[in-house]
Motif scaffolding. Sequence first.
Motif, PDB file in Angstrom:
ATOM      1  N   HIS A 276       0.831  -1.196   0.000  1.00  0.00           N
ATOM      2  CA  HIS A 276       0.000   0.000   0.000  1.00  0.00           C
ATOM      3  C   HIS A 276       0.871   1.253   0.000  1.00  0.00           C
ATOM      4  N   LEU A 277       1.924   1.258   0.809  1.00  0.00           N
ATOM      5  CA  LEU A 277       2.810   2.418   0.880  1.00  0.00           C
ATOM      6  C   LEU A 277       3.479   2.687  -0.470  1.00  0.00           C
ATOM      7  N   VAL A 278       3.963   1.617  -1.120  1.00  0.00           N
ATOM      8  CA  VAL A 278       4.620   1.773  -2.415  1.00  0.00           C
ATOM      9  C   VAL A 278       3.644   2.310  -3.459  1.00  0.00           C
ATOM     10  N   ALA A 279       2.448   1.683  -3.536  1.00  0.00           N
ATOM     11  CA  ALA A 279       1.461   2.110  -4.525  1.00  0.00           C
ATOM     12  C   ALA A 279       0.998   3.534  -4.268  1.00  0.00           C
ATOM     13  N   ASP A 280       0.814   3.876  -2.996  1.00  0.00           N
ATOM     14  CA  ASP A 280       0.370   5.229  -2.674  1.00  0.00           C
ATOM     15  C   ASP A 280       1.430   6.251  -3.056  1.00  0.00           C
ATOM     16  N   ARG A 281       2.701   5.920  -2.818  1.00  0.00           N
ATOM     17  CA  ARG A 281       3.764   6.836  -3.210  1.00  0.00           C
ATOM     18  C   ARG A 281       3.802   7.025  -4.725  1.00  0.00           C
ATOM     19  N   LEU A 282       3.658   5.935  -5.481  1.00  0.00           N
ATOM     20  CA  LEU A 282       3.648   6.035  -6.940  1.00  0.00           C
ATOM     21  C   LEU A 282       2.440   6.841  -7.418  1.00  0.00           C
ATOM     22  N   ALA A 283       1.287   6.666  -6.749  1.00  0.00           N
ATOM     23  CA  ALA A 283       0.081   7.419  -7.131  1.00  0.00           C
ATOM     24  C   ALA A 283       0.289   8.914  -6.895  1.00  0.00           C
ATOM     25  N   ARG A 284       0.934   9.266  -5.779  1.00  0.00           N
ATOM     26  CA  ARG A 284       1.152  10.679  -5.487  1.00  0.00           C
ATOM     27  C   ARG A 284       2.223  11.276  -6.412  1.00  0.00           C
ATOM     28  N   ASN A 285       3.180  10.453  -6.816  1.00  0.00           N
ATOM     29  CA  ASN A 285       4.147  10.913  -7.818  1.00  0.00           C
ATOM     30  C   ASN A 285       3.456  11.188  -9.152  1.00  0.00           C
TER      31      ASN A 285
ATOM     32  N   PRO B 162      -2.541   3.500 -13.186  1.00  0.00           N
ATOM     33  CA  PRO B 162      -2.333   3.660 -14.640  1.00  0.00           C
ATOM     34  C   PRO B 162      -2.010   2.348 -15.347  1.00  0.00           C
ATOM     35  N   ARG B 163      -1.130   1.537 -14.790  1.00  0.00           N
ATOM     36  CA  ARG B 163      -0.748   0.305 -15.469  1.00  0.00           C
ATOM     37  C   ARG B 163      -1.921  -0.682 -15.514  1.00  0.00           C
ATOM     38  N   THR B 164      -2.729  -0.700 -14.458  1.00  0.00           N
ATOM     39  CA  THR B 164      -3.920  -1.549 -14.448  1.00  0.00           C
ATOM     40  C   THR B 164      -4.890  -1.114 -15.532  1.00  0.00           C
ATOM     41  N   PHE B 165      -5.134   0.191 -15.620  1.00  0.00           N
ATOM     42  CA  PHE B 165      -6.087   0.698 -16.603  1.00  0.00           C
ATOM     43  C   PHE B 165      -5.622   0.404 -18.022  1.00  0.00           C
ATOM     44  N   ASP B 166      -4.348   0.643 -18.293  1.00  0.00           N
ATOM     45  CA  ASP B 166      -3.829   0.384 -19.637  1.00  0.00           C
ATOM     46  C   ASP B 166      -3.928  -1.103 -19.990  1.00  0.00           C
ATOM     47  N   PHE B 167      -3.717  -1.964 -19.022  1.00  0.00           N
ATOM     48  CA  PHE B 167      -3.834  -3.404 -19.263  1.00  0.00           C
ATOM     49  C   PHE B 167      -5.273  -3.776 -19.620  1.00  0.00           C
ATOM     50  N   ILE B 168      -6.245  -3.207 -18.901  1.00  0.00           N
ATOM     51  CA  ILE B 168      -7.654  -3.484 -19.181  1.00  0.00           C
ATOM     52  C   ILE B 168      -8.041  -2.979 -20.564  1.00  0.00           C
ATOM     53  N   MET B 169      -7.515  -1.837 -20.958  1.00  0.00           N
ATOM     54  CA  MET B 169      -7.898  -1.234 -22.228  1.00  0.00           C
ATOM     55  C   MET B 169      -7.521  -2.110 -23.418  1.00  0.00           C
ATOM     56  N   ARG B 170      -6.554  -2.976 -23.252  1.00  0.00           N
ATOM     57  CA  ARG B 170      -6.166  -3.861 -24.352  1.00  0.00           C
ATOM     58  C   ARG B 170      -7.280  -4.833 -24.725  1.00  0.00           C
TER      59      ARG B 170
ATOM     60  N   LEU C  76       2.971  -2.834  -9.382  1.00  0.00           N
ATOM     61  CA  LEU C  76       3.408  -2.151  -8.167  1.00  0.00           C
ATOM     62  C   LEU C  76       2.605  -0.887  -7.885  1.00  0.00           C
ATOM     63  N   ASP C  77       2.052  -0.262  -8.930  1.00  0.00           N
ATOM     64  CA  ASP C  77       1.318   0.980  -8.705  1.00  0.00           C
ATOM     65  C   ASP C  77      -0.139   0.740  -8.320  1.00  0.00           C
ATOM     66  N   ALA C  78      -0.527  -0.513  -8.095  1.00  0.00           N
ATOM     67  CA  ALA C  78      -1.875  -0.853  -7.632  1.00  0.00           C
ATOM     68  C   ALA C  78      -1.812  -1.274  -6.174  1.00  0.00           C
ATOM     69  N   VAL C  79      -2.660  -0.685  -5.341  1.00  0.00           N
ATOM     70  CA  VAL C  79      -2.684  -1.025  -3.922  1.00  0.00           C
ATOM     71  C   VAL C  79      -2.952  -2.511  -3.725  1.00  0.00           C
ATOM     72  N   ARG C  80      -3.848  -3.061  -4.540  1.00  0.00           N
ATOM     73  CA  ARG C  80      -4.134  -4.488  -4.513  1.00  0.00           C
ATOM     74  C   ARG C  80      -4.263  -4.964  -5.963  1.00  0.00           C
ATOM     75  N   ARG C  81      -4.013  -6.238  -6.185  1.00  0.00           N
ATOM     76  CA  ARG C  81      -4.217  -6.784  -7.530  1.00  0.00           C
ATOM     77  C   ARG C  81      -5.706  -6.806  -7.835  1.00  0.00           C
ATOM     78  N   ILE C  82      -6.049  -6.358  -9.028  1.00  0.00           N
ATOM     79  CA  ILE C  82      -7.450  -6.233  -9.410  1.00  0.00           C
ATOM     80  C   ILE C  82      -7.883  -7.433 -10.247  1.00  0.00           C
ATOM     81  N   ASP C  83      -8.986  -8.040  -9.864  1.00  0.00           N
ATOM     82  CA  ASP C  83      -9.670  -8.992 -10.731  1.00  0.00           C
ATOM     83  C   ASP C  83     -10.643  -8.197 -11.593  1.00  0.00           C
ATOM     84  N   TYR C  84     -10.739  -8.549 -12.864  1.00  0.00           N
ATOM     85  CA  TYR C  84     -11.604  -7.761 -13.737  1.00  0.00           C
ATOM     86  C   TYR C  84     -12.271  -8.673 -14.763  1.00  0.00           C
ATOM     87  N   ALA C  85     -13.314  -8.157 -15.377  1.00  0.00           N
ATOM     88  CA  ALA C  85     -14.005  -8.863 -16.452  1.00  0.00           C
ATOM     89  C   ALA C  85     -14.529  -7.832 -17.440  1.00  0.00           C
ATOM     90  N   VAL C  86     -14.576  -8.217 -18.714  1.00  0.00           N
ATOM     91  CA  VAL C  86     -15.040  -7.332 -19.784  1.00  0.00           C
ATOM     92  C   VAL C  86     -16.207  -8.006 -20.495  1.00  0.00           C
TER      93      VAL C  86
END
Length: 284
Positions: A59-68, A104-112, A260-270
Amino acid sequence: MPELDTGRLDRDGVQDRSAGRLARAIGILRERGPLEPFRLVRRHGLAASAGFVTRNVRHLVADRLARNWDRDHGVDTAGSIQLAGLNVVGTNRDQGNECLCTSPRTFDFIMRSLAADLGDRTFIDIGAGKSRTLLLASRYPFAKIVGVEFAHELVEIAKRNITAFHDPGQKCRDIEVVEADAAAYKFPPTPLVVYFYNPFSKRVFDIVISNLVASLRENGRACHVVYGSSSHAAIDWAKPAILASNAFEQLPTPPMPGFLDAVRRIDYAVFRYRPDGGEDRPAA
Protein backbone atom coordinates in the motif's frame (compact mmCIF):
# COMPACT_ATOMS: atom_id res chain seq x y z
CA MET A 1 -5.13 -8.46 11.88
CA PRO A 2 -6.35 -4.83 11.59
CA GLU A 3 -4.90 -2.53 8.96
CA LEU A 4 -3.28 0.82 9.73
CA ASP A 5 -6.37 2.55 8.45
CA THR A 6 -7.50 5.31 10.79
CA GLY A 7 -6.59 7.89 8.15
CA ARG A 8 -6.61 11.66 8.36
CA LEU A 9 -8.13 14.58 6.53
CA ASP A 10 -6.37 15.49 3.30
CA ARG A 11 -5.95 19.02 1.95
CA ASP A 12 -9.54 19.04 0.69
CA GLY A 13 -10.98 17.97 4.05
CA VAL A 14 -11.90 14.40 3.06
CA GLN A 15 -10.81 11.41 5.13
CA ASP A 16 -7.93 9.57 3.47
CA ARG A 17 -6.89 6.14 4.80
CA SER A 18 -3.62 6.27 2.86
CA ALA A 19 -2.42 9.59 4.25
CA GLY A 20 0.18 9.27 7.00
CA ARG A 21 0.16 5.47 7.06
CA LEU A 22 3.91 5.21 7.69
CA ALA A 23 3.83 7.95 10.32
CA ARG A 24 1.04 6.09 12.15
CA ALA A 25 3.07 2.88 12.12
CA ILE A 26 6.08 4.71 13.58
CA GLY A 27 3.81 6.33 16.16
CA ILE A 28 2.54 2.92 17.26
CA LEU A 29 6.10 1.68 17.73
CA ARG A 30 6.97 4.74 19.80
CA GLU A 31 3.85 4.34 21.91
CA ARG A 32 4.05 0.58 22.48
CA GLY A 33 7.79 0.03 22.24
CA PRO A 34 10.11 -1.78 19.80
CA LEU A 35 8.91 -5.19 20.99
CA GLU A 36 5.40 -4.59 19.64
CA PRO A 37 6.09 -6.39 16.31
CA PHE A 38 7.15 -9.52 18.24
CA ARG A 39 4.00 -9.34 20.36
CA LEU A 40 1.91 -9.11 17.19
CA VAL A 41 3.63 -12.18 15.74
CA ARG A 42 2.96 -14.10 18.94
CA ARG A 43 -0.67 -13.00 18.98
CA HIS A 44 -1.54 -13.50 15.31
CA GLY A 45 1.00 -16.01 14.05
CA LEU A 46 3.86 -15.66 11.58
CA ALA A 47 1.79 -16.09 8.39
CA ALA A 48 -0.84 -13.51 9.37
CA SER A 49 1.84 -11.07 10.52
CA ALA A 50 3.81 -11.46 7.29
CA GLY A 51 0.64 -10.87 5.27
CA PHE A 52 -0.11 -7.76 7.32
CA VAL A 53 3.37 -6.35 6.66
CA THR A 54 3.23 -7.24 2.95
CA ARG A 55 -0.17 -5.57 2.46
CA ASN A 56 0.94 -2.39 4.18
CA VAL A 57 4.28 -2.19 2.37
CA ARG A 58 2.50 -2.69 -0.94
CA HIS A 59 0.00 0.00 0.00
CA LEU A 60 2.81 2.42 0.88
CA VAL A 61 4.62 1.77 -2.41
CA ALA A 62 1.46 2.11 -4.53
CA ASP A 63 0.37 5.23 -2.67
CA ARG A 64 3.76 6.84 -3.21
CA LEU A 65 3.65 6.04 -6.94
CA ALA A 66 0.08 7.42 -7.13
CA ARG A 67 1.15 10.68 -5.49
CA ASN A 68 4.15 10.91 -7.82
CA TRP A 69 1.76 10.50 -10.78
CA ASP A 70 -0.41 13.27 -9.36
CA ARG A 71 2.58 15.57 -8.94
CA ASP A 72 3.77 14.91 -12.49
CA HIS A 73 0.32 15.74 -13.91
CA GLY A 74 -0.63 18.61 -11.61
CA VAL A 75 -3.64 16.88 -10.01
CA ASP A 76 -4.88 15.31 -6.76
CA THR A 77 -6.37 11.85 -7.32
CA ALA A 78 -4.52 9.57 -4.87
CA GLY A 79 -5.68 8.12 -1.58
CA SER A 80 -8.29 5.83 -0.07
CA ILE A 81 -11.12 8.30 0.48
CA GLN A 82 -13.86 7.49 2.97
CA LEU A 83 -17.50 8.49 2.42
CA ALA A 84 -18.11 9.40 6.07
CA GLY A 85 -18.83 13.10 6.41
CA LEU A 86 -19.20 13.75 2.68
CA ASN A 87 -22.33 15.32 1.20
CA VAL A 88 -23.93 12.81 -1.13
CA VAL A 89 -26.81 12.86 -3.59
CA GLY A 90 -29.58 10.30 -3.12
CA THR A 91 -30.22 7.72 -0.42
CA ASN A 92 -27.47 5.19 -1.13
CA ARG A 93 -24.64 6.51 1.06
CA ASP A 94 -24.47 3.26 3.06
CA GLN A 95 -24.24 1.24 -0.19
CA GLY A 96 -21.09 2.99 -1.42
CA ASN A 97 -17.49 1.82 -1.04
CA GLU A 98 -14.34 3.83 -0.36
CA CYS A 99 -12.92 5.82 -3.25
CA LEU A 100 -9.73 4.07 -4.40
CA CYS A 101 -8.24 5.10 -7.73
CA THR A 102 -7.35 2.70 -10.52
CA SER A 103 -3.62 2.53 -11.21
CA PRO A 104 -2.33 3.66 -14.64
CA ARG A 105 -0.75 0.30 -15.47
CA THR A 106 -3.92 -1.55 -14.45
CA PHE A 107 -6.09 0.70 -16.60
CA ASP A 108 -3.83 0.38 -19.64
CA PHE A 109 -3.83 -3.40 -19.26
CA ILE A 110 -7.65 -3.48 -19.18
CA MET A 111 -7.90 -1.23 -22.23
CA ARG A 112 -6.17 -3.86 -24.35
CA SER A 113 -9.33 -5.97 -24.09
CA LEU A 114 -11.53 -3.30 -25.70
CA ALA A 115 -12.22 -2.57 -29.34
CA ALA A 116 -9.39 -0.82 -31.14
CA ASP A 117 -11.71 1.87 -32.57
CA LEU A 118 -12.97 4.06 -29.71
CA GLY A 119 -13.63 7.21 -31.67
CA ASP A 120 -17.42 7.01 -31.39
CA ARG A 121 -17.51 5.77 -27.79
CA THR A 122 -18.49 7.65 -24.64
CA PHE A 123 -16.46 6.40 -21.68
CA ILE A 124 -18.47 6.45 -18.44
CA ASP A 125 -16.91 5.85 -15.03
CA ILE A 126 -19.62 4.96 -12.51
CA GLY A 127 -18.31 6.15 -9.16
CA ALA A 128 -15.69 8.50 -10.56
CA GLY A 129 -14.27 9.66 -7.22
CA LYS A 130 -11.51 12.24 -7.66
CA SER A 131 -11.30 11.61 -11.45
CA ARG A 132 -8.18 9.42 -11.80
CA THR A 133 -9.89 6.97 -14.20
CA LEU A 134 -11.37 9.83 -16.24
CA LEU A 135 -7.91 11.30 -16.70
CA LEU A 136 -6.45 7.92 -17.65
CA ALA A 137 -9.26 7.43 -20.17
CA SER A 138 -8.52 10.84 -21.68
CA ARG A 139 -5.26 9.43 -23.03
CA TYR A 140 -7.37 7.30 -25.38
CA PRO A 141 -9.36 8.64 -28.36
CA PHE A 142 -12.84 8.50 -26.86
CA ALA A 143 -15.48 10.84 -28.25
CA LYS A 144 -16.47 11.94 -24.73
CA ILE A 145 -15.69 11.00 -21.12
CA VAL A 146 -18.22 11.19 -18.29
CA GLY A 147 -17.78 10.56 -14.58
CA VAL A 148 -20.78 9.85 -12.36
CA GLU A 149 -20.18 10.62 -8.67
CA PHE A 150 -22.61 11.11 -5.79
CA ALA A 151 -20.27 12.84 -3.28
CA HIS A 152 -20.24 16.61 -3.75
CA GLU A 153 -16.73 17.12 -2.39
CA LEU A 154 -15.29 14.52 -4.77
CA VAL A 155 -17.12 16.10 -7.71
CA GLU A 156 -15.51 19.45 -6.93
CA ILE A 157 -12.04 17.87 -6.64
CA ALA A 158 -12.61 16.01 -9.92
CA LYS A 159 -13.59 19.20 -11.74
CA ARG A 160 -10.43 20.95 -10.54
CA ASN A 161 -8.32 17.99 -11.62
CA ILE A 162 -9.82 17.96 -15.11
CA THR A 163 -8.97 21.64 -15.52
CA ALA A 164 -5.46 21.29 -14.11
CA PHE A 165 -4.48 18.00 -15.81
CA HIS A 166 -1.53 18.22 -18.17
CA ASP A 167 -0.37 15.27 -20.25
CA PRO A 168 1.12 15.60 -23.74
CA GLY A 169 -0.51 12.28 -24.66
CA GLN A 170 -4.05 13.40 -23.85
CA LYS A 171 -6.39 12.59 -26.76
CA CYS A 172 -9.85 13.43 -25.39
CA ARG A 173 -10.55 16.77 -23.73
CA ASP A 174 -14.34 16.53 -23.65
CA ILE A 175 -14.60 15.42 -20.00
CA GLU A 176 -17.61 15.95 -17.76
CA VAL A 177 -18.44 15.04 -14.16
CA VAL A 178 -22.11 14.49 -13.28
CA GLU A 179 -23.11 14.83 -9.64
CA ALA A 180 -25.73 12.09 -9.33
CA ASP A 181 -26.72 8.86 -7.65
CA ALA A 182 -25.69 6.14 -10.11
CA ALA A 183 -29.06 4.42 -9.59
CA ALA A 184 -30.79 7.48 -11.07
CA TYR A 185 -28.30 8.22 -13.85
CA LYS A 186 -29.60 8.15 -17.43
CA PHE A 187 -27.10 6.80 -19.94
CA PRO A 188 -26.52 8.86 -23.10
CA PRO A 189 -27.75 7.42 -26.45
CA THR A 190 -24.22 6.93 -27.82
CA PRO A 191 -21.95 3.88 -28.10
CA LEU A 192 -20.53 3.26 -24.63
CA VAL A 193 -17.73 1.89 -22.52
CA VAL A 194 -19.06 1.68 -18.95
CA TYR A 195 -16.46 1.24 -16.22
CA PHE A 196 -17.02 0.07 -12.64
CA TYR A 197 -14.30 -0.24 -10.00
CA ASN A 198 -16.38 -1.86 -7.25
CA PRO A 199 -18.14 1.44 -6.47
CA PHE A 200 -21.09 0.12 -4.43
CA SER A 201 -23.11 -2.84 -3.25
CA LYS A 202 -24.87 -5.42 -5.39
CA ARG A 203 -28.24 -3.85 -4.64
CA VAL A 204 -27.31 -0.60 -6.35
CA PHE A 205 -25.31 -2.39 -9.05
CA ASP A 206 -28.36 -4.43 -10.07
CA ILE A 207 -30.35 -1.22 -10.53
CA VAL A 208 -27.62 0.41 -12.61
CA ILE A 209 -27.22 -2.62 -14.88
CA SER A 210 -30.99 -2.83 -15.31
CA ASN A 211 -31.08 0.85 -16.30
CA LEU A 212 -28.18 0.34 -18.73
CA VAL A 213 -29.83 -2.66 -20.41
CA ALA A 214 -33.12 -0.75 -20.73
CA SER A 215 -31.26 2.15 -22.36
CA LEU A 216 -29.44 -0.16 -24.79
CA ARG A 217 -32.64 -1.93 -25.80
CA GLU A 218 -34.47 1.34 -26.26
CA ASN A 219 -31.68 2.78 -28.38
CA GLY A 220 -29.56 -0.06 -29.75
CA ARG A 221 -25.83 0.68 -29.89
CA ALA A 222 -22.47 -0.84 -29.09
CA CYS A 223 -21.51 -1.13 -25.44
CA HIS A 224 -18.73 -2.70 -23.41
CA VAL A 225 -18.90 -3.05 -19.63
CA VAL A 226 -15.74 -3.34 -17.55
CA TYR A 227 -15.94 -4.45 -13.93
CA GLY A 228 -12.86 -4.42 -11.73
CA SER A 229 -12.45 -5.16 -8.05
CA SER A 230 -9.76 -6.01 -5.53
CA SER A 231 -12.43 -7.87 -3.56
CA HIS A 232 -13.02 -11.44 -4.71
CA ALA A 233 -16.48 -11.29 -3.14
CA ALA A 234 -17.45 -8.37 -5.37
CA ILE A 235 -16.19 -9.79 -8.66
CA ASP A 236 -17.85 -13.10 -7.86
CA TRP A 237 -21.29 -11.51 -7.69
CA ALA A 238 -20.74 -8.83 -10.34
CA LYS A 239 -20.02 -11.22 -13.22
CA PRO A 240 -23.16 -13.36 -12.69
CA ALA A 241 -25.25 -10.22 -12.23
CA ILE A 242 -24.17 -8.85 -15.61
CA LEU A 243 -24.71 -12.17 -17.40
CA ALA A 244 -28.10 -12.59 -15.71
CA SER A 245 -29.34 -9.56 -17.64
CA ASN A 246 -29.26 -11.77 -20.78
CA ALA A 247 -27.81 -8.83 -22.67
CA PHE A 248 -24.03 -9.31 -22.44
CA GLU A 249 -21.42 -11.88 -23.28
CA GLN A 250 -18.19 -12.09 -21.31
CA LEU A 251 -15.04 -11.71 -23.39
CA PRO A 252 -11.88 -13.73 -22.78
CA THR A 253 -9.25 -11.68 -20.96
CA PRO A 254 -5.78 -12.45 -19.58
CA PRO A 255 -5.29 -12.41 -15.79
CA MET A 256 -4.24 -9.13 -14.26
CA PRO A 257 -0.56 -8.92 -13.25
CA GLY A 258 0.37 -7.61 -9.81
CA PHE A 259 1.44 -4.10 -10.77
CA LEU A 260 3.41 -2.15 -8.17
CA ASP A 261 1.32 0.98 -8.70
CA ALA A 262 -1.87 -0.85 -7.63
CA VAL A 263 -2.68 -1.02 -3.92
CA ARG A 264 -4.13 -4.49 -4.51
CA ARG A 265 -4.22 -6.78 -7.53
CA ILE A 266 -7.45 -6.23 -9.41
CA ASP A 267 -9.67 -8.99 -10.73
CA TYR A 268 -11.60 -7.76 -13.74
CA ALA A 269 -14.01 -8.86 -16.45
CA VAL A 270 -15.04 -7.33 -19.78
CA PHE A 271 -18.47 -7.77 -21.36
CA ARG A 272 -19.93 -6.89 -24.77
CA TYR A 273 -23.56 -6.02 -25.39
CA ARG A 274 -25.44 -8.43 -27.67
CA PRO A 275 -28.86 -7.21 -28.84
CA ASP A 276 -29.87 -10.85 -29.40
CA GLY A 277 -29.04 -11.76 -25.80
CA GLY A 278 -25.85 -13.09 -24.29
CA GLU A 279 -27.20 -15.96 -22.24
CA ASP A 280 -26.11 -18.67 -24.65
CA ARG A 281 -22.61 -17.32 -25.15
CA PRO A 282 -19.72 -18.93 -23.28
CA ALA A 283 -18.16 -16.88 -20.52
CA ALA A 284 -14.44 -16.49 -20.19
